[in-house]
Motif scaffolding. Sequence first.
Motif, PDB file in Angstrom:
ATOM      1  N   ARG A 184      -1.982  -3.724   6.369  1.00 13.67           N
ATOM      2  CA  ARG A 184      -3.379  -3.323   6.170  1.00 13.67           C
ATOM      3  C   ARG A 184      -4.114  -4.498   5.542  1.00 13.67           C
ATOM      4  NH1 ARG A 184      -5.184   2.154   2.846  1.00 13.67           N
ATOM      5  NH2 ARG A 184      -7.388   2.136   3.470  1.00 13.67           N
ATOM      6  N   PHE A 210     -10.376  -0.187  -0.227  1.00 13.11           N
ATOM      7  CA  PHE A 210      -8.993  -0.634  -0.331  1.00 13.11           C
ATOM      8  C   PHE A 210      -8.966  -2.083  -0.827  1.00 13.11           C
ATOM      9  CE2 PHE A 210      -5.969  -3.313   2.098  1.00 13.11           C
ATOM     10  CZ  PHE A 210      -4.811  -2.953   1.423  1.00 13.11           C
ATOM     11  N   MET A 217       2.106  -1.573   4.378  1.00 12.18           N
ATOM     12  CA  MET A 217       1.969  -0.124   4.222  1.00 12.18           C
ATOM     13  C   MET A 217       3.341   0.522   4.130  1.00 12.18           C
ATOM     14  SD  MET A 217      -1.152   0.699   6.879  1.00 12.18           S
ATOM     15  CE  MET A 217      -1.308   2.400   6.266  1.00 12.18           C
ATOM     16  N   ALA A 230      -1.696  -6.084   2.706  1.00 11.42           N
ATOM     17  CA  ALA A 230      -0.682  -5.260   2.045  1.00 11.42           C
ATOM     18  C   ALA A 230       0.207  -4.593   3.077  1.00 11.42           C
ATOM     19  CB  ALA A 230      -1.349  -4.200   1.159  1.00 11.42           C
ATOM     20  N   ASP A 272      -4.950   7.334   1.290  1.00 17.30           N
ATOM     21  CA  ASP A 272      -6.265   7.179   0.678  1.00 17.30           C
ATOM     22  C   ASP A 272      -6.882   8.454   0.120  1.00 17.30           C
ATOM     23  OD1 ASP A 272      -6.249   4.534   1.155  1.00 17.30           O
ATOM     24  OD2 ASP A 272      -7.752   4.528   2.732  1.00 17.30           O
ATOM     25  N   ASP A 301       0.877  -1.166   0.000  1.00 14.32           N
ATOM     26  CA  ASP A 301       0.000   0.000   0.000  1.00 14.32           C
ATOM     27  C   ASP A 301       0.920   1.223   0.000  1.00 14.32           C
ATOM     28  OD1 ASP A 301      -2.170   1.667   0.190  1.00 14.32           O
ATOM     29  OD2 ASP A 301      -2.449   1.392   2.341  1.00 14.32           O
TER      30      ASP A 301
END
Length: 272
Positions: A236, A169, A264, A262, A162, A158
Amino acid sequence: MNQVINAMKPIRRSKLRMFAGKRYFTWKRYWKWITARGILAKEQLTEALPYEAASHATPLMRKLRNVDMQLQYNKVTNLRLAVARLDGLVIHPGETFSYWRRIGKPTRRKGYLDGMVLHYGGFRSGTGGGLCQLSNLIYWMTLHTPLTVTERHRHSYDVFPDEQRTQPFGSGATCAYNYLDLQLRNDTQYTYQLKLYLDETHLHGEWRCDGQQLYNYEVYEEGHRISLEPWGGYIRRNAIRRRVLTHTGELADDEAVAENHALMMYSPLLRG
């Protein structure tokens, strides 16, 4: 689950190992294409089929921290070239769609430019970069149809916060020629058609059909959380599901679509 998360701890790989690994998976995919069974969708029609099954649009430009905007201008050129290979493509019952077999290898000879490519948790420039925006769009629209997704790859990292995200996501489909592909199969009795175009600000897409869909689809996320792992990184995760609804709004089914994990690459407290 713990084995999956522990496997996401960053491992430094040599350039030789990454080079050899890429070549191995590339040629493995070529062999799979040669030996694959099934009918590949090839027909392209200019005239649109009568019924809209799903549609979506995503912005062409997004200001990202430390990313040269020229890479995004180049991405638009790359998208126009790829869209020309896909717009109007018809998938008859029993046929399959392969993102990379239809587009082909993005090369400079074909007019592709250097765009942004995500690479092991960071980004770099690469010929044909930015085509993940198109595979993401097609995948998201497909989740709103009865077409069957037979191959989809999620992002392992990630990379950006966002800001301006309008979808859950993990609801995209990453691509890398040719070993990370997006593949679909039409298991319905209807013919579907992919329609794509770009305007000044957005990439637009539609799935169209020669009959009206029996159901509507609502895609949502479940169990979203961010955790600090013992080795110091943040993971995440969530699950993507979809509700299958009748035209009168009655729930016909609630299906699991995918699970995402994922690593981060930014602080979870960082705002875009």
